[in-house]
Motif scaffolding. Structure first.
Motif, mmCIF file in Angstrom:
data_model
loop_
_atom_site.group_PDB
_atom_site.id
_atom_site.type_symbol
_atom_site.label_atom_id
_atom_site.label_comp_id
_atom_site.label_asym_id
_atom_site.label_seq_id
_atom_site.Cartn_x
_atom_site.Cartn_y
_atom_site.Cartn_z
ATOM 1 N N GLU A 230 -89.900 108.864 10.848
ATOM 2 C CA GLU A 230 -90.081 109.548 9.562
ATOM 3 C C GLU A 230 -88.967 109.179 8.578
ATOM 4 O O GLU A 230 -89.227 108.889 7.401
ATOM 5 C CB GLU A 230 -90.113 111.060 9.776
ATOM 6 C CG GLU A 230 -90.264 111.832 8.476
ATOM 7 C CD GLU A 230 -90.186 113.332 8.672
ATOM 8 O OE1 GLU A 230 -90.935 114.026 7.968
ATOM 9 O OE2 GLU A 230 -89.388 113.814 9.509
ATOM 10 N N GLU A 231 -87.735 109.170 9.040
ATOM 11 C CA GLU A 231 -86.611 108.829 8.166
ATOM 12 C C GLU A 231 -86.731 107.400 7.640
ATOM 13 O O GLU A 231 -86.440 107.134 6.477
ATOM 14 C CB GLU A 231 -85.291 109.023 8.904
ATOM 15 C CG GLU A 231 -84.940 110.480 9.146
ATOM 16 C CD GLU A 231 -83.708 110.649 10.021
ATOM 17 O OE1 GLU A 231 -82.896 109.701 10.139
ATOM 18 O OE2 GLU A 231 -83.560 111.740 10.603
ATOM 19 N N ALA A 232 -87.155 106.484 8.503
ATOM 20 C CA ALA A 232 -87.323 105.092 8.069
ATOM 21 C C ALA A 232 -88.386 104.992 6.986
ATOM 22 O O ALA A 232 -88.214 104.275 5.990
ATOM 23 C CB ALA A 232 -87.682 104.212 9.259
ATOM 24 N N MET B 285 -98.380 113.735 3.040
ATOM 25 C CA MET B 285 -98.836 112.595 3.788
ATOM 26 C C MET B 285 -99.466 113.101 5.074
ATOM 27 O O MET B 285 -98.913 113.944 5.752
ATOM 28 C CB MET B 285 -97.644 111.679 4.071
ATOM 29 C CG MET B 285 -98.024 110.406 4.764
ATOM 30 S SD MET B 285 -96.610 109.331 5.045
ATOM 31 C CE MET B 285 -96.406 108.651 3.430
ATOM 32 N N ARG B 286 -100.622 112.587 5.413
ATOM 33 C CA ARG B 286 -101.296 112.989 6.637
ATOM 34 C C ARG B 286 -100.741 112.198 7.813
ATOM 35 O O ARG B 286 -100.390 111.042 7.692
ATOM 36 C CB ARG B 286 -102.783 112.759 6.503
ATOM 37 C CG ARG B 286 -103.420 113.689 5.500
ATOM 38 C CD ARG B 286 -104.896 113.480 5.369
ATOM 39 N NE ARG B 286 -105.512 113.389 6.675
ATOM 40 C CZ ARG B 286 -106.561 112.619 6.926
ATOM 41 N NH1 ARG B 286 -107.092 111.897 5.981
ATOM 42 N NH2 ARG B 286 -107.083 112.573 8.124
ATOM 43 N N CYS B 287 -100.697 112.860 8.941
ATOM 44 C CA CYS B 287 -100.162 112.208 10.131
ATOM 45 C C CYS B 287 -101.039 112.570 11.320
ATOM 46 O O CYS B 287 -101.433 113.720 11.473
ATOM 47 C CB CYS B 287 -98.729 112.683 10.365
ATOM 48 S SG CYS B 287 -97.945 111.951 11.785
ATOM 49 N N GLY B 288 -101.361 111.587 12.126
ATOM 50 C CA GLY B 288 -102.112 111.845 13.348
ATOM 51 C C GLY B 288 -101.183 111.751 14.541
ATOM 52 O O GLY B 288 -100.096 111.195 14.452
ATOM 53 N N GLU C 160 -86.839 110.471 18.296
ATOM 54 C CA GLU C 160 -87.481 109.184 18.043
ATOM 55 C C GLU C 160 -88.501 109.299 16.916
ATOM 56 O O GLU C 160 -88.552 108.449 16.031
ATOM 57 C CB GLU C 160 -88.148 108.650 19.312
ATOM 58 C CG GLU C 160 -87.164 108.194 20.358
ATOM 59 C CD GLU C 160 -87.834 107.586 21.578
ATOM 60 O OE1 GLU C 160 -87.112 106.940 22.358
ATOM 61 O OE2 GLU C 160 -89.055 107.736 21.764
ATOM 62 N N LEU C 161 -89.285 110.349 16.932
ATOM 63 C CA LEU C 161 -90.261 110.552 15.863
ATOM 64 C C LEU C 161 -89.581 110.839 14.529
ATOM 65 O O LEU C 161 -90.029 110.380 13.473
ATOM 66 C CB LEU C 161 -91.219 111.684 16.226
ATOM 67 C CG LEU C 161 -92.155 111.391 17.388
ATOM 68 C CD1 LEU C 161 -92.874 112.657 17.830
ATOM 69 C CD2 LEU C 161 -93.150 110.317 17.007
ATOM 70 N N GLU C 162 -88.487 111.577 14.577
ATOM 71 C CA GLU C 162 -87.740 111.864 13.349
ATOM 72 C C GLU C 162 -87.188 110.571 12.747
ATOM 73 O O GLU C 162 -87.168 110.412 11.519
ATOM 74 C CB GLU C 162 -86.598 112.844 13.633
ATOM 75 C CG GLU C 162 -87.080 114.241 13.948
ATOM 76 C CD GLU C 162 -85.974 115.156 14.458
ATOM 77 O OE1 GLU C 162 -86.200 116.377 14.449
ATOM 78 O OE2 GLU C 162 -84.906 114.658 14.893
#
Length: 111
Positions: free
Chosen positions: A20-22, A1-4, A15-17
């Motif tokens: 991603e987990e959600a 999956m691409r992420c910007g 917070e970013l993790e």
């Protein structure tokens, strides 16, 4: 999956993790509900924006507002509770994005 990535008000890597987990809770990896292709067909690109705000809950701006504000706006209140609450809120807001992008078929189907 691409992420910007756009620099914002993220307070920690955790917070970013949690975002991603959600997303992994709904797709695209097992035991997610959707395959990668199904996920991509439903959502395409979803822009998350992080606001440093203690008074507003998370929200998914509708229509053209999403282009200006982001598809999902996450605030301090989302990350101030438990990690389960954070992930639930993100998945909930993803439901709004999906609903908007399907012409509100999901919500009309529940009425």
């Amino acid at each position: 999956m691409r992420c910007g990535w756009d620099e914002g008000n993220w307070r920690s890597l955790r917070e970013l993790e949690l975002v991603e987990e959600a997303l992994k809770d709904i797709a695209p990896n097992p035991p997610g509900v959707m395959s990668y292709d199904q996920f991509h067909n439903k959502f395409k690109r979803v822009a998350f924006r992080r606001w440093n705000n203690d008074k507003i809950l998370a929200f998914a701006p509708p229509g053209l507002l999403a282009y200006v504000m982001g598809d999902i706006v996450l605030t301090n209140t989302v990350f101030g509770e438990s990690e389960d609450w954070t992930k639930y809120t993100i998945v909930h807001e993803m439901g709004h994005v999906w609903d908007y992008r399907t012409g509100h078929r999901l919500s009309r189907g529940l009425m």
